[in-house]
Design a protein around this motif. Structure first.
Motif, mmCIF file in Angstrom:
data_model
loop_
_atom_site.group_PDB
_atom_site.id
_atom_site.type_symbol
_atom_site.label_atom_id
_atom_site.label_comp_id
_atom_site.label_asym_id
_atom_site.label_seq_id
_atom_site.Cartn_x
_atom_site.Cartn_y
_atom_site.Cartn_z
ATOM 1 N N LYS A 217 0.825 -1.210 0.000
ATOM 2 C CA LYS A 217 0.000 0.000 0.000
ATOM 3 C C LYS A 217 0.859 1.261 0.000
ATOM 4 O O LYS A 217 0.526 2.251 -0.678
ATOM 5 N N TRP B 70 0.840 4.289 -2.757
ATOM 6 C CA TRP B 70 0.692 5.678 -2.329
ATOM 7 C C TRP B 70 1.818 6.530 -2.934
ATOM 8 O O TRP B 70 1.578 7.612 -3.484
ATOM 9 N N TYR C 226 -3.747 1.483 -5.888
ATOM 10 C CA TYR C 226 -3.455 2.740 -5.187
ATOM 11 C C TYR C 226 -2.798 3.744 -6.129
ATOM 12 O O TYR C 226 -3.099 4.937 -6.098
#
Length: 252
Positions: free
Chosen positions: A198, A202, A233
């Motif tokens: 994640k 990001w 993401y």
């Protein structure tokens, strides 16, 4: 009010007073809400983020005339061994107020906290990375080689910290090459831990805000080697049709 019963500037006395005050501020309803943001079970008092920041400012006002960053590091380390999220976060927030004194020589100690699992969830790692480490590396870009090494560490906590520390650097185009390189280093071709996957997504999303074309080229070349959540993401700011296209074309 923040009250220190004994020596008002000693690290152990301040630490004890912090935990006592946090217990007084505890709110079970806020604690239940906080838990919803974490996939793992956490222990927390239940204190709103704004209140915790205000409390850290109050502590800083108390100790600023007497402490250097070394006392702040001692306090942060002591609080990181507490079970409650807010106690651990408070130590990091106070440390961030001494970040102008942070230097390369002290990074080994901070890395050891990550290696030992003292920061074992996204919130703690991100507080450290964004509030403490990020400003150091933005001010000293010549030291970014340190983060490159962290990106290849065996610890998922160290790797997440390396990636999140970079989150504000992609705003400068010259840093994009480093961003893409570190994502490939930190996220293995085999299954990656969600904490790292994640964070990588990001970071890529932030890179795309600076140069969407370069992000597209990176995803076309390496997207099939990345976890799906990383790609998802990274594509959050893409138009729906473009997002669907890249999700399809990067599927292994």
């Amino acid at each position: 009010m923040f009250v220190v019963e004994s020596n008002p500037t000693s690290v152990p006395a301040i630490q004890q007073a912090i935990v006592s005050r946090l217990r007084e501020l505890a709110d079970p309803e806020v604690a239940r809400t906080t838990q919803k943001f974490f996939p793992e079970k956490i222990v927390c008092f239940g204190i709103r983020a704004a209140d915790l920041r205000a409390f850290s400012r109050e502590i800083h006002d108390r100790v600023k005339p007497f402490w250097s960053i070394d006392q702040a590091l001692d306090l942060a380390e002591g609080l990181l061994t507490a079970p409650e999220l807010e106690a651990r976060s408070c130590g990091l927030l106070l440390l961030s107020r001494f970040r102008s004194e942070l230097n390369r020589a002290r990074l080994g100690r901070i890395r050891s906290w990550l290696k030992k699992g003292y920061l074992d969830n996204w919130a703690l790692i991100d507080t450290l990375s964004l509030e403490v480490l990020g400003p150091l590396f933005r001010k000293n870009p010549g030291q970014l080689k340190i983060l490159e090494k962290w990106a290849g560490d065996r610890s998922v906590y160290v790797r997440r910290a390396a990636l999140v520390t970079l989150v504000k650097l992609p705003r400068e185009r010259k840093n994009l090459g480093l961003v893409f390189k570190m994502v490939r280093t930190a996220v293995p071709a085999e299954k990656a831990d969600d904490l790292v996957a994640k964070a990588a997504g990001w970071l890529l999303r932030e890179a795309g805000k600076t140069d969407g074309h370069l992000l597209e080229k990176f995803l076309l070349k390496y997207g099939k080697q990345l976890p799906r959540i990383t790609v998802r993401y990274a594509l959050e700011k893409f138009r729906p049709g473009r997002k669907a296209y890249f999700m399809k074309i990067t599927k292994a």
